[in-house]
Design a protein around this motif. Structure first.
Motif, PDB file in Angstrom:
ATOM      1  N   LEU A  85       0.827  -1.204   0.000  1.00  0.00           N
ATOM      2  CA  LEU A  85       0.000   0.000   0.000  1.00  0.00           C
ATOM      3  C   LEU A  85       0.865   1.259   0.000  1.00  0.00           C
ATOM      4  O   LEU A  85       0.507   2.262  -0.623  1.00  0.00           O
ATOM      5  N   GLY A  86       2.001   1.184   0.707  1.00  0.00           N
ATOM      6  CA  GLY A  86       2.913   2.324   0.724  1.00  0.00           C
ATOM      7  C   GLY A  86       3.452   2.631  -0.666  1.00  0.00           C
ATOM      8  O   GLY A  86       3.552   3.803  -1.063  1.00  0.00           O
ATOM      9  N   ARG A  87       3.805   1.588  -1.418  1.00  0.00           N
ATOM     10  CA  ARG A  87       4.301   1.791  -2.780  1.00  0.00           C
ATOM     11  C   ARG A  87       3.205   2.390  -3.666  1.00  0.00           C
ATOM     12  O   ARG A  87       3.458   3.269  -4.490  1.00  0.00           O
ATOM     13  N   PHE A  88       1.993   1.885  -3.497  1.00  0.00           N
ATOM     14  CA  PHE A  88       0.871   2.408  -4.273  1.00  0.00           C
ATOM     15  C   PHE A  88       0.678   3.901  -4.004  1.00  0.00           C
ATOM     16  O   PHE A  88       0.515   4.703  -4.939  1.00  0.00           O
ATOM     17  N   LEU A  89       0.707   4.275  -2.720  1.00  0.00           N
ATOM     18  CA  LEU A  89       0.520   5.679  -2.361  1.00  0.00           C
ATOM     19  C   LEU A  89       1.664   6.551  -2.881  1.00  0.00           C
ATOM     20  O   LEU A  89       1.441   7.679  -3.341  1.00  0.00           O
ATOM     21  N   LYS A  90       2.876   6.012  -2.834  1.00  0.00           N
ATOM     22  CA  LYS A  90       4.029   6.768  -3.330  1.00  0.00           C
ATOM     23  C   LYS A  90       3.905   7.027  -4.831  1.00  0.00           C
ATOM     24  O   LYS A  90       4.207   8.116  -5.320  1.00  0.00           O
ATOM     25  N   GLU A  91       3.432   6.008  -5.552  1.00  0.00           N
ATOM     26  CA  GLU A  91       3.207   6.152  -6.990  1.00  0.00           C
ATOM     27  C   GLU A  91       2.174   7.233  -7.285  1.00  0.00           C
ATOM     28  O   GLU A  91       2.210   7.871  -8.345  1.00  0.00           O
ATOM     29  N   LYS A  92       1.271   7.438  -6.344  1.00  0.00           N
ATOM     30  CA  LYS A  92       0.218   8.437  -6.514  1.00  0.00           C
ATOM     31  C   LYS A  92       0.639   9.826  -5.996  1.00  0.00           C
ATOM     32  O   LYS A  92      -0.164  10.757  -5.997  1.00  0.00           O
ATOM     33  N   GLY A  93       1.866   9.922  -5.526  1.00  0.00           N
ATOM     34  CA  GLY A  93       2.379  11.221  -5.121  1.00  0.00           C
ATOM     35  C   GLY A  93       2.304  11.530  -3.651  1.00  0.00           C
ATOM     36  O   GLY A  93       2.547  12.669  -3.246  1.00  0.00           O
ATOM     37  N   TYR A  94       1.965  10.512  -2.827  1.00  0.00           N
ATOM     38  CA  TYR A  94       1.916  10.720  -1.382  1.00  0.00           C
ATOM     39  C   TYR A  94       3.252  10.367  -0.762  1.00  0.00           C
ATOM     40  O   TYR A  94       3.956   9.478  -1.224  1.00  0.00           O
ATOM     41  N   ALA A  95       3.567  11.033   0.342  1.00  0.00           N
ATOM     42  CA  ALA A  95       4.862  10.799   0.994  1.00  0.00           C
ATOM     43  C   ALA A  95       4.886   9.428   1.639  1.00  0.00           C
ATOM     44  O   ALA A  95       3.859   8.934   2.082  1.00  0.00           O
TER      45      ALA A  95
END
Length: 242
Positions: free
Chosen positions: A232-242
């Motif tokens: 989930l962290g990788r997914f969020l990072k791909e979406k521009g979240y820290a």
């Protein structure tokens, strides 16, 4: 929108408390035992001490998933008892400063619909008086899986939504449900033990658009939890979240 927090259950957290001190963006989805309410404050303090974190550093939201405590029971005595117990939970959470509380409607049916609606409205009103946001969760079958019926329940009661995510449930109907109640979603609950980013991609994309900032992972093993949080962290990072 703030970066969604990836919450874990309190049972897992107690078992692996020392691991948690190094986890960023940590949150806890606390599954209440209503019969231990007088111990809740001490249990919360004990967990945070074990994890070497302060109360201000971590958000805790509450739920009650015990199927014996459910206002949608067909047995009216059990339904009435459940209503009183859940009201006590809400009042106790209010005494601790308020927050979010998710209840389950595991047995809701067309026959019990009106009764459940009235009791849920009372619990939502109780929550409003005590600074507690009362939420209900959709399920994979029955009335709460039907977009129009689920929205009807929300409109009549004022309840907010903990949106249940089920691995493999990426059909247009499931997405329709999410979009129909998007303005009421405050929590998300990933149920399955194994899932992949690809299998949930469409749903996670739609969930981000709702502004929901609380994603709870319902897993028990530390390796599973680590893997899921990383995914989930990788997914969020791909979406521009820290």
């Amino acid at each position: 929108m703030e970066t969604p927090k990836i919450a874990i259950g309190n049972g897992f957290a107690f078992t692996n408390a020392q691991e948690l001190s190094n986890w960023a963006n940590l949150a806890i989805d606390w599954n209440l035992n209503p019969y231990r309410l007088p111990l809740l404050k001490d249990e919360v303090a004990a967990l945070l001490k074990m994890a070497k974190t302060r109360r201000g550093d971590i958000e805790i939201r509450f739920c009650c998933s015990d199927p014996k405590i459910d206002i949608s029971h067909q047995d009216e005595r059990l339904s009435d008892m459940s209503e009183k117990i859940l009201q006590s939970c809400i009042e106790y959470i209010g005494e601790m400063g308020g927050g979010y509380f998710t209840i389950g409607l595991h047995f809701i049916s067309q026959d019990s619909w009106e009764q459940v609606t009235k009791k849920l409205k009372k619990l939502v009103d109780c929550g409003n008086k005590n600074g507690v946001v009362v939420c209900v969760e959709n399920i994979s079958s029955g009335p709460l899986s039907e977009p129009k019926r689920f929205k009807e329940l929300l409109d009549k009661t004022g309840a907010m939504v903990t949106f249940g995510l089920f691995n493999g449930e990426s059909s247009s109907e499931f997405l329709d449900l999410l979009k129909m109640v998007s303005d009421r979603i405050v929590n998300a609950h990933l149920h399955n033990r194994t899932f992949s980013k690809d299998s949930l991609k469409d749903i996670l994309d739609a969930l981000l658009e709702t502004g929901c900032s609380w994603w709870s992972v319902d897993l028990s093993g530390i390796d599973e939890v680590k893997s899921s949080r990383e995914l989930l962290g990788r997914f969020l990072k791909e979406k521009g979240y820290a």
